[in-house]
Design a protein around this motif. Structure first.
Motif, short mmCIF file in Angstrom:
data_model
loop_
_atom_site.label_atom_id
_atom_site.label_comp_id
_atom_site.label_asym_id
_atom_site.label_seq_id
_atom_site.Cartn_x
_atom_site.Cartn_y
_atom_site.Cartn_z
N GLY A 126 -11.62 -3.37 -4.28
CA GLY A 126 -10.61 -2.59 -4.66
C GLY A 126 -10.03 -3.33 -6.13
O GLY A 126 -9.25 -2.04 -6.97
N LEU A 136 -6.04 5.02 -6.90
CA LEU A 136 -5.65 4.78 -4.99
C LEU A 136 -6.76 4.54 -4.27
O LEU A 136 -6.39 4.25 -3.01
N LEU A 158 -6.48 1.37 -1.87
CA LEU A 158 -6.45 1.64 -0.55
C LEU A 158 -7.34 0.61 -0.05
O LEU A 158 -7.73 0.07 0.95
N GLY A 179 1.10 3.34 -3.63
CA GLY A 179 0.48 4.00 -3.76
C GLY A 179 0.83 5.71 -3.69
O GLY A 179 0.57 6.52 -4.00
N THR A 220 -6.08 -3.27 -0.01
CA THR A 220 -5.35 -3.41 1.13
C THR A 220 -4.81 -2.71 2.01
O THR A 220 -4.94 -3.24 2.94
N GLY A 221 -6.10 -1.53 2.69
CA GLY A 221 -6.02 -0.82 3.74
C GLY A 221 -6.01 -1.39 4.92
O GLY A 221 -6.02 -0.89 5.98
N VAL A 238 1.57 -1.39 0.28
CA VAL A 238 0.14 0.20 -0.19
C VAL A 238 1.07 1.18 -0.26
O VAL A 238 1.07 2.24 -0.83
#
Length: 289
Positions: A261, A120, A124, A90, A127-128, A86
């Protein structure tokens, strides 16, 4: 298409590296060294002899590749795949977009902004949740720093290669050789030879062929035609590929948000080509009237 294939191949590199940590007894420096050495060996037979000659630009690209590759694998070792992915992926398109505007004079444009925001958001969502679950411990903090270093190195190589647009096969082979030379003293100091087994040998061969020789050959070829920011955005498809690979091969499970995502990352890969093509078709229809 070249960048999409490269991203899919790169998506398997982190998993292969993580498996080599366990099966081969290697660390991040060792894996990066073997990746570049084997990548050069496999790509060299397909590269014209006239492109083998090193030059200053190739040396800089190889140094940058050594930095960002080692930093990425070190981030995985410190904080796991989620945090490393991430942060690295990112930050990369953001660094690239800024550098592309400052040093190459390339404008992001409306299509690029749509693709960047979509990518983005997808990253997120994918993997956020896992990254947050890793917590703010020392490993996570080190992973953030190393991931940021990797992103900066990757963006620098992308911008530099886009600026000079050298012969892509020669740039890839030269970059691998220089990267391996830069890493050799550090890797040899810690013992670079893996524990020899069928699994470790197969993983090393795979790492050298697919996410290295194939992926980087296509990556440098794409930079002769596409803007640096476009390449970095489409490359984010690597994260979606890695997630799907985890589901298919390792029995991992994705939440609905993570699947969303993945879909957004795939959409972001299509936007740079789909929107301009749609505008051209609309323009032709208006002109025909």
């Amino acid at each position: 298409m070249y960048v999409a294939i490269a991203a899919a191949a790169w998506g398997t590199g982190g998993a292969a590296g993580a498996l080599l940590f366990a099966s081969g007894g290697l660390d991040a420096l060792d894996v990066s060294f073997w990746r570049y050495l084997l990548g050069a060996a496999f790509l060299l037979p397909f590269t014209p002899v006239r492109l083998w000659r090193p030059n200053g630009r190739v040396a800089l690209v190889g140094l940058g590749m050594a930095v960002y590759q080692t930093a990425y694998f070190a981030a995985i070792a410190e904080s796991g795949v989620a945090v490393a992915t991430v942060v690295t992926m990112g930050a990369t398109p953001l660094f690239t977009a800024l550098g592309s505007r400052l040093f190459l004079g390339e404008r992001l444009g409306r299509t690029g902004r749509y693709a960047l925001v979509t990518a983005l958001a997808g990253l997120l969502l994918l993997t956020g949740g896992t990254a947050v679950a890793a917590g703010p411990g020392g490993g996570a903090a080190a992973g953030v720093g190393l991931g940021s270093l990797s992103a900066a190195g990757y963006a620098a190589v992308t911008l530099f290669s886009r600026r000079y647009r050298d012969e892509p096969e020669g740039m890839a082979v030269g970059g691998f050789v220089v990267g391996a030379i830069c890493l050799a003293p550090l890797a040899l100091a810690g013992g670079v030879l893996p524990r020899v087994s069928g699994e470790s040998v197969a993983l090393l061969v795979y790492l050298g062929v697919v996410p290295t020789a194939l992926a980087y050959g296509l990556f440098f070829r794409a930079l002769t035609a596409l803007r640096a920011t476009t390449v970095s955005i489409v490359s984010l498809g690597e994260a979606a590929g890695a997630a799907v690979l985890g589901v298919l091969l390792f029995g991992e499970r994705l939440t609905p948000a993570a699947w969303t995502g993945c879909a957004l990352l795939l959409l972001a890969m299509v936007i740079p080509a789909a929107l301009p093509a749609a505008r051209r078709r609309a323009s032709r229809r208006l002109s025909a009237r």
